[in-house]
Design a protein around this motif. Structure first.
Motif, PDB file in Angstrom:
ATOM      1  N   GLY B 221     -20.663  45.336   8.136  1.00 50.59           N
ATOM      2  CA  GLY B 221     -21.987  44.819   7.870  1.00 50.59           C
ATOM      3  C   GLY B 221     -22.677  45.224   9.178  1.00 50.59           C
ATOM      4  N   TYR B 222     -21.987  44.858  10.339  1.00 48.51           N
ATOM      5  CA  TYR B 222     -22.790  45.247  11.734  1.00 48.51           C
ATOM      6  C   TYR B 222     -22.953  46.722  11.955  1.00 48.51           C
ATOM      7  CZ  TYR B 222     -22.397  40.602  13.630  1.00 48.51           C
ATOM      8  OH  TYR B 222     -22.374  39.213  13.585  1.00 48.51           O
ATOM      9  N   ALA B 223     -22.196  47.542  11.486  1.00 48.21           N
ATOM     10  CA  ALA B 223     -22.182  48.895  11.477  1.00 48.21           C
ATOM     11  C   ALA B 223     -23.467  49.391  10.438  1.00 48.21           C
ATOM     12  CB  ALA B 223     -20.880  49.733  11.005  1.00 48.21           C
ATOM     13  N   GLU B 224     -23.231  48.706   9.338  1.00 47.22           N
ATOM     14  CA  GLU B 224     -24.352  49.251   8.323  1.00 47.22           C
ATOM     15  C   GLU B 224     -25.681  48.656   8.709  1.00 47.22           C
ATOM     16  OE1 GLU B 224     -23.991  49.795   4.059  1.00 47.22           O
ATOM     17  OE2 GLU B 224     -21.878  49.523   4.355  1.00 47.22           O
ATOM     18  N   THR B 225     -25.794  47.696   9.596  1.00 47.26           N
ATOM     19  CA  THR B 225     -27.185  47.348   9.777  1.00 47.26           C
ATOM     20  C   THR B 225     -27.640  47.913  11.204  1.00 47.26           C
ATOM     21  OG1 THR B 225     -26.214  45.285  10.286  1.00 47.26           O
ATOM     22  CG2 THR B 225     -27.195  45.319   8.378  1.00 47.26           C
ATOM     23  N   ASN B 226     -26.762  48.628  11.753  1.00 48.85           N
ATOM     24  CA  ASN B 226     -27.147  49.310  12.834  1.00 48.85           C
ATOM     25  C   ASN B 226     -27.251  48.212  14.158  1.00 48.85           C
ATOM     26  OD1 ASN B 226     -27.968  51.144  14.669  1.00 48.85           O
ATOM     27  ND2 ASN B 226     -30.169  51.253  14.035  1.00 48.85           N
ATOM     28  N   ARG B 227     -26.211  47.291  14.206  1.00 51.89           N
ATOM     29  CA  ARG B 227     -26.341  46.191  15.279  1.00 51.89           C
ATOM     30  C   ARG B 227     -25.433  46.527  16.238  1.00 51.89           C
ATOM     31  NH1 ARG B 227     -30.588  43.622  15.579  1.00 51.89           N
ATOM     32  NH2 ARG B 227     -29.507  41.972  16.760  1.00 51.89           N
ATOM     33  N   THR B 228     -25.760  46.120  17.542  1.00 55.19           N
ATOM     34  CA  THR B 228     -24.692  46.179  18.462  1.00 55.19           C
ATOM     35  C   THR B 228     -23.446  45.543  18.064  1.00 55.19           C
ATOM     36  OG1 THR B 228     -26.946  45.355  19.678  1.00 55.19           O
ATOM     37  CG2 THR B 228     -24.653  46.178  21.285  1.00 55.19           C
ATOM     38  N   PRO B 229     -22.324  46.090  18.294  1.00 60.00           N
ATOM     39  CA  PRO B 229     -21.727  47.099  19.162  1.00 60.00           C
ATOM     40  C   PRO B 229     -21.636  48.378  18.433  1.00 60.00           C
ATOM     41  CG  PRO B 229     -20.029  45.511  18.044  1.00 60.00           C
ATOM     42  CD  PRO B 229     -21.254  45.049  17.851  1.00 60.00           C
ATOM     43  N   PHE B 230     -22.288  48.540  17.375  1.00 62.27           N
ATOM     44  CA  PHE B 230     -22.359  49.972  16.630  1.00 62.27           C
ATOM     45  C   PHE B 230     -24.106  50.157  16.430  1.00 62.27           C
ATOM     46  CE2 PHE B 230     -19.205  47.122  14.716  1.00 62.27           C
ATOM     47  CZ  PHE B 230     -18.164  47.896  15.144  1.00 62.27           C
TER      48      PHE B 230
END
Lengths: 207, 341, 189
Positions: B221-230
């Motif tokens: 989910g972090y990767a898909e919402t473009n949040r740090t760490p991604f």
């Protein structure tokens, strides 16, 4: 906040921690082990804890770092070279400048202009004294060369103004007469060093 | 939940719900920027926005005025139509995804309110019975915002940003889908309402049964919402701002709102699927619980942003295909075996 | 009534969008309209009550397939128009039109003959996803598995094609840089 931090000039003697870079894994199994150990070590949570602790410290233990600049200012080093101050004699309140013209001579950007004349007591009087701050490079030679410590560098680093002349007149730079008791002796550039007494030697006349 | 027990869902109720979602979420998305700046500041022992209003609370209004009144620049060689449409795609898909997400419990507007009194407002604007897949699909469609934005501007940083968008979203969709598959198998439905009600009886949250799936879902989910760490899509140090390099003013703001709405969506999904949804907990009413859970998920994103450095693009791919996806597949298989036995 | 309106709106916009895809000389327009068309096609599935298929259409075509197209398009200058090469436009038009006509006839024949009947109609109480799963794992099990194997084969082939020089790093190797044949560079010289 004291000035110790600023005065500490021992650059390069701090205790640096060196990273341990010798343990790069060189086989597939070692890499796998490294990945697994890194995955299950709580290092990531240590990171989370550190930031959370800092937040608690900042919010509830008064360790907020922000200086709300226009309202509060950090102390600056006495050696800082900002807009010049002209000091007065503490006893008489007369300005210290004797009109010798050394500062005008040494000024490498030619920004100091002064005119002197004899007053009614046949003393030298400064009739005109301006510093062109459009040209001044704040090198500090004038303060260093001044025999009376009359012209010194002050602490006024906010030099935004509607016109250049705001800072540059003699009267503007001179300590106001009613604030004479607040005038501090200058210990910055060109002043006698704090340990001057230790450096005094007898004049070697033996030869 | 028996269908007969519920009052009839009228068009009015759905419209009210849709307006509610739009208003509340876009307000929260705006407010989220303030919260983010404040929390990040506190974690770095700074004060954050301070001067506009008490504690800087009105900062969002100042930012809004700035964004609205800024000049809308469309660069010279850009494809103007696509360049202009791209931010709208991000914002629109983020809000469409929220249509199938239960944000608050059902409620009926009290009778004493004029005009609107007595209308039943459902928890979901549209209860598609494949809610989870719909949300994932809509978030997948959301990748066109950054993608087209990057390609429409004649800018190399934009192209790099959209290339990263494509690989990151495509890869992590797989992990999101696989990680949420195990809970779907356990509940046996794709509807959020069933998820919410499914574990009402024994009172245990799904995270107890599926901790691995929860962690995987959070990472993806972090990767898909473009949040740090991604946050590689617009990582300043490498590609200026990626796909938003050429954007200014309100168009840039729409990307921002879309991103924050997506963050909230991920927070809602995680709370409803894994953390027990909007059920009452002990003496705390359900609506307070769901708000608390979503707020915690939101805070966690900010917390992680303050704490962890971001990864390299190759590490991102490595993590997705060599670690997360196998783990997700193994998790699904184990869940299946346990359910069969 | 609402469904009627929705159907015609969807139908017209799909046709227009796919027409843009075929006609446009700009890669970016073609791609954008194709993706938008895919989204609208999923609208048809929702209209027919096939929620699951609609969402799958969204995820697979919009989320995955079109994104891969877009990824390939990134190697071109997407903001510039493409010069198309038409050898024999009349023939292309004729064959294309004929194909379209044949397809329309094939698919509309049963409708005109009124022989259309749903083999697996939607049953109240059973969800869409369950129905699809039921059919997929009973009657269509073999085609399903064959399709899966086909995808696996394609994936392995892709990995082999792409992975030949994966361990060879251009940045860290000490060898002389390899001269690559680049037609564009040659043309410019």
């Amino acid at each position: 906040m004291g000035l110790e931090q600023f005065k500490d000039r021992r650059v390069g003697t701090q205790n640096y921690k060196k990273l341990d870079l010798d343990h790069a894994p060189n086989c597939g199994w070692c890499q796998f082990k490294q990945v697994v150990s890194r995955t299950f070590k709580p290092e990531l949570f240590v990171g989370l804890w550190v930031t959370f602790r800092e937040m608690i410290n900042a919010l509830f233990r008064g360790q907020m770092h922000t200086t709300q600049y226009p309202l509060e200012k950090l102390p600056i080093s006495p050696r800082y070279r900002a807009i010049h101050d002209m000091l007065r004699l503490l006893e008489s309140g007369h300005y210290r400048c004797i009109g010798c013209g050394l500062c005008e001579k040494i000024c490498i950007s030619n920004c100091i202009a002064m005119e002197t004349r004899y007053d009614e007591n046949q003393r030298k009087e400064v009739s005109e004294y301006t510093i062109n701050f459009g040209r001044c490079i704040f090198c500090g030679y004038c303060a260093e060369v001044c025999p009376e410590l009359a012209i010194v560098h002050g602490q006024r680093y906010e030099t935004a103004s509607e016109q250049r002349a705001s800072f540059s007149l003699f009267e503007d730079m001179l300590t106001p007469i009613d604030k004479l008791n607040l005038q501090k002796e200058y210990d910055g550039f060109g002043a006698v060093s704090p340990n001057a007494d230790e450096n005094i030697k007898k004049t070697p006349l033996a030869y | 939940m028996e269908a007969t027990m519920l009052p009839e869902v009228t068009a009015g109720g759905v419209i009210i719900k849709a307006v509610l979602i739009l208003a509340v979420i876009s307000a929260i998305a705006g407010f989220g920027t303030y919260i983010e700046r404040k929390v990040l500041a506190f974690m770095q022992r700074r004060l954050g926005p301070q001067h506009v209003g008490p504690y800087g609370l009105l900062q969002i209004i100042a930012d809004g005025i700035k964004l609205f009144t800024k000049e809308d620049i469309i660069p010279q060689h850009a494809n103007k139509l696509v360049f202009a449409v791209a931010p709208a795609i991000t914002a629109a898909t983020a809000f469409i995804a929220l249509a199938a997400v239960p944000v608050f419990p059902d409620f009926t507007i009290p009778e004493w309110i004029p005009v609107l009194g007595g209308i039943f407002v459902p928890s979901i604007a549209s209860d598609v019975n494949v809610g989870i897949l719909f949300v994932l699909g809509m978030m997948a469609a959301g990748l066109y915002g950054p993608l087209l934005a990057g390609m429409a501007q004649a800018n190399k940083w934009g192209i790099l940003g959209s290339a990263r968008t494509a690989i990151q979203f495509l890869s992590y969709e797989v992990v999101t889908g696989l990680s949420i598959l195990a809970p779907i198998m356990m509940v046996g439905s794709l509807s959020f309402v069933d998820f919410n009600d499914g574990y009402n009886d024994n009172g245990l949250w799904l995270i107890v049964y599926q901790p691995v799936a929860f962690v995987l879902f959070l990472i993806a989910g972090y990767a898909e919402t473009n949040r740090t760490p991604f946050d590689l899509l617009e990582h300043e140090a490498e590609i200026i701002s990626g796909y938003v390099t050429e954007y200014s003013g309100m168009r840039w703001g729409m990307f921002f709102i879309g991103e924050y709405a997506n963050m909230i969506t991920i927070g809602v999904i995680a709370s409803v699927v894994f953390l027990g949804g909007y059920n009452d907990f002990w003496i705390i009413p359900g609506w307070l619980m769901i708000i608390g859970k979503i707020a915690f998920m939101f805070f966690l994103m900010l917390w992680v942003r303050a704490s962890w450095p971001h990864v390299r693009p190759d590490q991102l791919m490595w993590l997705c295909w060599k670690v997360l996806m196998p783990v997700a597949v193994i998790n699904v298989v184990i869940t299946g075996i346990v359910m069969m036995v | 009534m609402y469904e009627m309106i929705a159907f015609y709106v969807f139908a017209v916009s799909t046709t227009i969008l796919f027409a843009i895809t075929a006609m446009s000389k700009n890669v970016l327009y073609a791609m954008t309209s194709l993706a938008a068309g895919m989204v609208i096609i999923s609208g048809f599935f929702f209209l027919l009550g096939a929620d699951f298929l609609g969402v799958v259409q969204l995820i697979v075509y919009v989320g995955a397939v079109m994104a891969l197209y877009a990824f390939a398009m990134m190697f071109f200058d997407a903001t510039r128009d493409i010069k198309e090469k038409h050898g024999n436009p009349a023939l292309v038009f004729l064959l294309g039109g004929l194909m379209a006509l044949i397809f329309v006839v094939i698919f509309s024949a049963p409708i005109i003959g009124e022989n259309v009947k749903a083999n697996y109609p939607i049953v109240e109480g059973i969800g869409n996803a369950q129905a699809v799963g039921m059919v997929l794992f009973t009657k269509y099990l073999v085609p399903f598995e064959v399709a899966a194997v086909m995808l696996l084969v394609a994936m392995i082939a892709g990995i082999i094609l792409a992975g030949k020089k994966m361990d060879h790093s251009l940045t860290t190797s000490d060898d002389e840089p390899v001269e690559y044949e680049d037609e564009l560079l040659k043309e410019n010289k």
